[in-house]
Design a protein around this motif. Structure first.
Motif, mmCIF file in Angstrom:
data_model
loop_
_atom_site.group_PDB
_atom_site.id
_atom_site.type_symbol
_atom_site.label_atom_id
_atom_site.label_comp_id
_atom_site.label_asym_id
_atom_site.label_seq_id
_atom_site.Cartn_x
_atom_site.Cartn_y
_atom_site.Cartn_z
ATOM 1 N N LEU A 75 13.545 -2.052 -4.109
ATOM 2 C CA LEU A 75 12.167 -1.931 -3.884
ATOM 3 C C LEU A 75 12.014 -2.932 -2.498
ATOM 4 C CD1 LEU A 75 10.281 -1.397 -7.192
ATOM 5 C CD2 LEU A 75 10.602 0.372 -5.165
ATOM 6 N N PHE A 76 12.297 -4.269 -2.930
ATOM 7 C CA PHE A 76 12.362 -5.316 -1.889
ATOM 8 C C PHE A 76 13.183 -4.692 -0.665
ATOM 9 C CE2 PHE A 76 11.980 -9.129 -5.253
ATOM 10 C CZ PHE A 76 10.656 -8.863 -5.425
ATOM 11 N N ASP A 82 11.102 -0.923 5.679
ATOM 12 C CA ASP A 82 10.203 -0.015 6.072
ATOM 13 C C ASP A 82 8.916 -0.492 5.628
ATOM 14 O OD1 ASP A 82 8.590 2.036 6.783
ATOM 15 O OD2 ASP A 82 9.257 3.285 5.046
ATOM 16 N N ARG A 83 8.196 -1.280 6.702
ATOM 17 C CA ARG A 83 7.040 -2.108 6.376
ATOM 18 C C ARG A 83 5.949 -1.025 6.240
ATOM 19 N NH1 ARG A 83 7.018 -7.546 5.412
ATOM 20 N NH2 ARG A 83 8.902 -8.332 6.310
ATOM 21 N N SER A 84 6.050 0.310 6.601
ATOM 22 C CA SER A 84 5.023 1.347 6.422
ATOM 23 C C SER A 84 4.744 1.591 4.745
ATOM 24 C CB SER A 84 5.190 2.499 7.052
ATOM 25 O OG SER A 84 6.340 3.343 6.368
ATOM 26 N N SER A 85 5.822 1.305 4.324
ATOM 27 C CA SER A 85 6.054 1.375 2.622
ATOM 28 C C SER A 85 5.846 2.595 2.051
ATOM 29 C CB SER A 85 4.943 0.403 2.052
ATOM 30 O OG SER A 85 3.977 0.963 2.186
ATOM 31 N N GLY A 86 6.126 3.744 2.851
ATOM 32 C CA GLY A 86 6.004 5.202 2.408
ATOM 33 C C GLY A 86 6.913 5.276 1.570
ATOM 34 N N GLN A 90 7.221 5.909 -2.564
ATOM 35 C CA GLN A 90 7.862 7.119 -3.306
ATOM 36 C C GLN A 90 9.097 6.585 -4.514
ATOM 37 O OE1 GLN A 90 6.885 10.480 -2.754
ATOM 38 N NE2 GLN A 90 8.263 10.787 -4.393
ATOM 39 N N THR A 91 9.813 5.741 -3.901
ATOM 40 C CA THR A 91 10.630 5.283 -4.791
ATOM 41 C C THR A 91 10.002 4.612 -6.148
ATOM 42 O OG1 THR A 91 12.187 4.790 -3.037
ATOM 43 C CG2 THR A 91 12.547 3.552 -5.031
ATOM 44 N N MET A 92 8.868 3.924 -5.693
ATOM 45 C CA MET A 92 8.224 3.452 -6.939
ATOM 46 C C MET A 92 7.796 4.482 -7.951
ATOM 47 S SD MET A 92 7.304 0.574 -8.438
ATOM 48 C CE MET A 92 6.409 -0.886 -8.205
ATOM 49 N N LEU A 93 7.180 5.470 -7.137
ATOM 50 C CA LEU A 93 6.750 6.566 -8.107
ATOM 51 C C LEU A 93 8.053 7.163 -8.905
ATOM 52 C CD1 LEU A 93 4.303 8.313 -5.559
ATOM 53 C CD2 LEU A 93 3.703 7.165 -7.885
ATOM 54 N N GLU A 94 9.011 7.354 -8.498
ATOM 55 C CA GLU A 94 10.298 7.965 -9.173
ATOM 56 C C GLU A 94 10.598 6.847 -10.116
ATOM 57 O OE1 GLU A 94 13.140 8.507 -5.866
ATOM 58 O OE2 GLU A 94 11.946 10.008 -5.217
ATOM 59 N N LEU A 95 10.757 5.745 -9.818
ATOM 60 C CA LEU A 95 10.826 4.532 -10.912
ATOM 61 C C LEU A 95 9.863 4.566 -11.980
ATOM 62 C CD1 LEU A 95 12.266 1.590 -8.827
ATOM 63 C CD2 LEU A 95 13.488 3.134 -9.910
ATOM 64 N N ILE A 96 8.639 4.674 -11.679
ATOM 65 C CA ILE A 96 7.524 4.721 -12.764
ATOM 66 C C ILE A 96 7.711 5.957 -13.585
ATOM 67 C CG2 ILE A 96 5.249 5.199 -12.842
ATOM 68 C CD1 ILE A 96 4.706 3.194 -10.729
#
Length: 135
Positions: A75-76, A82-86, A90-96
């Motif tokens: 994530l870091f 990608d500072r837009s963090s999109g 998306q990766t965070m949602l998958e991990l969650i």
């Protein structure tokens, strides 16, 4: 100096962070070895920035939520690239989603074990009652 400049110039020693987060300096050095933190140096002394402090807080929060250090590092890396963090979101949602499924499985497993323990407890109590009734 603006308030943002003042915030960005705030620094912390390794012992400051260890004390604040109630962890060992060894843990902080480990996170550094894993590439999750990158403090500056003044001679042999590590100098941690506000960004390092925030990252440490996120590392510890991620651990509490069951994220591995590799997942946190991923994530870091995504955020840094990608500072837009999109893609980070998306990766965070998958991990969650994965963590929620893992936790649900653990809850289901715990329920089964609790039922088995309750059943064993009842059998032990019944056997004990029968033993005491015979004497």
């Amino acid at each position: 100096m603006t308030q943002n400049q003042e915030k960005s110039s705030v620094t912390y020693s390794i012992s400051d962070l260890a004390r604040e987060f109630d962890i060992t300096t060894r843990s902080i050095r480990f996170y550094e070895d894993q590439g999750l933190l990158s403090p500056g140096r003044r001679g042999q002394t590590r100098i941690y920035s506000l960004q390092d402090k925030v990252r440490l807080k996120l590392i510890l929060r991620g651990k509490r939520l069951g994220f591995s250090l590799a997942e946190t590092g991923r994530l870091f890396d995504l955020y840094d690239a990608d500072r837009s963090s999109g893609s980070q979101l998306q990766t965070m949602l998958e991990l969650i989603e994965t963590k929620k499924a893992d936790l649900q499985q653990q809850m289901d497993d715990i329920k089964v074990v609790m039922m088995e323990l309750s059943s064993a407890e009842q059998q032990c109590k019944q056997a004990l009652e029968e033993l005491t009734a015979e004497t």
